[in-house]
Design an enzyme around this catalytic site. Structure first.
Site, PDB file in Angstrom:
ATOM      1  N   ARG A 276       0.867  -1.182   0.000  1.00  0.00           N
ATOM      2  CA  ARG A 276       0.000   0.000   0.000  1.00  0.00           C
ATOM      3  C   ARG A 276       0.896   1.221   0.000  1.00  0.00           C
ATOM      4  NH1 ARG A 276      -1.061   2.377   4.846  1.00  0.00           N
ATOM      5  NH2 ARG A 276      -1.526   0.596   6.183  1.00  0.00           N
TER       6      ARG A 276
ATOM      7  N   HIS B  40      -3.523   4.173   5.229  1.00  0.00           N
ATOM      8  CA  HIS B  40      -4.599   3.178   5.365  1.00  0.00           C
ATOM      9  C   HIS B  40      -5.920   3.788   4.894  1.00  0.00           C
ATOM     10  CE1 HIS B  40      -7.208   0.097   6.980  1.00  0.00           C
ATOM     11  NE2 HIS B  40      -7.847   1.031   7.646  1.00  0.00           N
TER      12      HIS B  40
ATOM     13  N   TYR C 154       4.113   4.785  11.808  1.00  0.00           N
ATOM     14  CA  TYR C 154       4.332   3.376  12.142  1.00  0.00           C
ATOM     15  C   TYR C 154       5.136   2.575  11.109  1.00  0.00           C
ATOM     16  CZ  TYR C 154       0.187   2.895   9.129  1.00  0.00           C
ATOM     17  OH  TYR C 154      -0.699   2.984   8.082  1.00  0.00           O
TER      18      TYR C 154
HETATM   19  C1  LIG Z   1     -14.241  -6.905  12.502  1.00  0.00           C
HETATM   20  C2  LIG Z   1     -13.429  -5.650  12.389  1.00  0.00           C
HETATM   21  N1  LIG Z   1     -12.451  -5.406  13.280  1.00  0.00           N
HETATM   22  C3  LIG Z   1     -11.708  -4.281  13.171  1.00  0.00           C
HETATM   23  C4  LIG Z   1     -11.943  -3.371  12.171  1.00  0.00           C
HETATM   24  C5  LIG Z   1     -11.099  -2.097  12.041  1.00  0.00           C
HETATM   25  N2  LIG Z   1     -10.261  -2.204  10.871  1.00  0.00           N
HETATM   26  C6  LIG Z   1     -10.547  -1.563   9.721  1.00  0.00           C
HETATM   27  S1  LIG Z   1      -9.434  -1.859   8.516  1.00  0.00           S
HETATM   28  C7  LIG Z   1      -8.503  -2.850   9.524  1.00  0.00           C
HETATM   29  C8  LIG Z   1      -7.232  -3.482   9.036  1.00  0.00           C
HETATM   30  C9  LIG Z   1      -7.453  -4.538   8.004  1.00  0.00           C
HETATM   31  O1  LIG Z   1      -6.220  -4.874   7.431  1.00  0.00           O
HETATM   32  P1  LIG Z   1      -6.098  -5.822   6.184  1.00  0.00           P
HETATM   33  O2  LIG Z   1      -7.042  -6.959   6.328  1.00  0.00           O
HETATM   34  O3  LIG Z   1      -4.674  -6.142   6.009  1.00  0.00           O
HETATM   35  O4  LIG Z   1      -6.637  -4.928   4.973  1.00  0.00           O
HETATM   36  P2  LIG Z   1      -6.035  -3.557   4.395  1.00  0.00           P
HETATM   37  O5  LIG Z   1      -6.715  -2.439   5.153  1.00  0.00           O
HETATM   38  O6  LIG Z   1      -4.568  -3.582   4.586  1.00  0.00           O
HETATM   39  O7  LIG Z   1      -6.448  -3.519   2.965  1.00  0.00           O
HETATM   40  C10 LIG Z   1      -9.091  -2.938  10.787  1.00  0.00           C
HETATM   41  C11 LIG Z   1      -8.529  -3.704  11.915  1.00  0.00           C
HETATM   42  C12 LIG Z   1     -12.990  -3.656  11.267  1.00  0.00           C
HETATM   43  N3  LIG Z   1     -13.276  -2.865  10.226  1.00  0.00           N
HETATM   44  N4  LIG Z   1     -13.702  -4.815  11.391  1.00  0.00           N
END
Ligand SMILES: Cc1ncc(C[n+]2csc(CCOP(=O)(O)OP(=O)(O)O)c2C)c(N)n1
Ligand SMILES: [Mg+2]
Length: 353
Positions: free
Chosen positions: A251, A255, A264
């Site tokens: 990425r 985020h 970070y």
């Molecule tokens: C069930 C749940 N827990 C926590 C969150 C908060 N949250 C939003 S994005 C994220 C990280 C997800 O990371 P990844 O699966 O690697 O996807 P990326 O954002 O890197 O595309 C989190 C923890 C959420 N949306 N849903």
């Protein structure tokens, strides 16, 4: 060595081919053009958020090859389950950019116009990994009915820590559902690096525990992603069961538009090839293989800028929302400060405050 231990590539990171590849000039150009459109859209969306014209946005710059390569491999009849970062998947799927923007500004989405019986592109999911069991269920239903379709579900590296991920892969393995689990491993789940997410050496190798193949692919190589996902979908449709595809990517941005990655991460921690831009790699390939010229490049950039400009204008012309509505349905007796705000916004909007 299992498939999960290798990384599949068509283009070498520094340019030129590493494996024989039979992509047509037409397909190669079209994939690259959609990548340029996606990048242009992404940059515009970040600035629209900065100006308060859309809500929070999850940028996908750096992940265009993974998203576009995967969806290009899907016939329209296959089911797609995307996430909040998969804007480029929508573009490759043919969803109108205006609809994508309307959704980002809180005014409905393309689903509103779909007959549920024809729905093959599902709405994005924000709760992490909840879409995986849905994709398995839809695949199981299709298998029972004898339909010649597969489902592809997109998720991130962080999603692999959720129960839904393991439940979905377990079911898919046992019932041999026609499902492609497409993980975009972009190195981070917000601020959590991949190394803190799992002690497995790769994400692809997790498939082995559920009794099916996992494949690792260079997610910045649009042609490699296309090949790997095409094969996995075909295998699924032919009764070969599920595949877990790990597309290794990076990425480039934050985020979301409410995040600051400099807090970070240090980009020098990522392998160099992951930092290489997927658009630069595809363009180098086009130049080497198909004589892509500076004129082609300029025309593509101009087309992408104009297409995004028109979509933004069309979305902002839409007058579906009544600003007064945000004051409704919360209080039986509206507090004085909200009555004042409504007066300023709705009753006397022309007054200079
Ligand atoms: C069930 C749940 N827990 C926590 C969150 C908060 N949250 C939003 S994005 C994220 C990280 C997800 O990371 P990844 O699966 O690697 O996807 P990326 O954002 O890197 O595309 C989190 C923890 C959420 N949306 N849903
Ligand atoms: Mg991630």
């Amino acid at each position: 060595m299992s498939k999960a231990d290798n990384i599949v590539r068509v283009m070498s990171p520094g340019g030129s081919q590493v494996t024989d590849h039979s992509v047509s000039a037409e397909r190669a150009r079209s994939l690259y053009e959609t990548m340029v459109l996606a990048r242009t859209f992404d940059e515009k969306a970040v600035s629209l958020h900065r100006q308060g014209r859309i809500g929070t946005y999850a940028p996908m710059a750096g992940q265009e090859a993974a998203q576009i390569g995967a969806v290009a491999a899907m016939p329209d009849r296959d089911y797609l389950f995307p996430t909040y970062r998969d804007h480029a998947m929508f573009l490759q799927r043919g969803v109108d950019l205006r609809e994508v923007l309307l959704h980002l500004s809180g005014e409905g989405n393309y689903i509103d116009h779909e007959d549920p019986a024809d729905l093959t592109t599902f709405p994005i999911t924000i709760p992490i990994a909840t879409q995986l069991p849905h994709a398995v269920g839809v695949g199981m239903a299709a298998k029972y009915k004898g339909d010649d379709v597969a489902s592809l579900v997109s998720f991130g590296d962080g999603a692999t820590s959720e129960g839904d991920f393991h439940e979905a892969l377990n079911f898919a393995g046992v019932f041999e559902t026609p499902t492609v689990f497409f993980c975009q491993n972009n190195g981070y789940a917000i601020s959590v690096p991949r190394e803190r997410q799992t002690a497995s050496a790769t994400i692809a190798q997790k498939a082995q525990a559920y009794g099916f193949d996992g494949v690792r692919v260079d997610g910045n190589d649009v042609f490699a992603v296309y090949d790997v996902v095409s094969e996995a979908l075909e295998n699924a449709r032919n009764g070969g069961g599920p595949t877990l595809v790990e597309a290794v990517t990076y990425r480039k941005g934050a985020h979301t538009t409410t995040d600051d990655p400099s807090k970070y991460r240090d980009e020098s921690d990522a392998e160099d090839w992951r930092l290489e831009d997927p658009l630069d790699r595809a363009r180098t390939y086009l130049e080497e293989e198909f004589g892509w010229s500076e004129t082609d490049e300029a025309a593509t950039q101009e087309w992408a800028t104009e297409t995004v400009r028109e979509a933004v204008a069309a979305a902002e012309d839409h007058t579906g929302l009544d600003p007064g509505e945000m004051f409704e349905h919360a209080y039986a007796d509206m507090p004085a400060h909200l009555r004042e705000q409504r007066r300023q916004l709705v009753d006397e909007p022309q007054v200079d405050h």
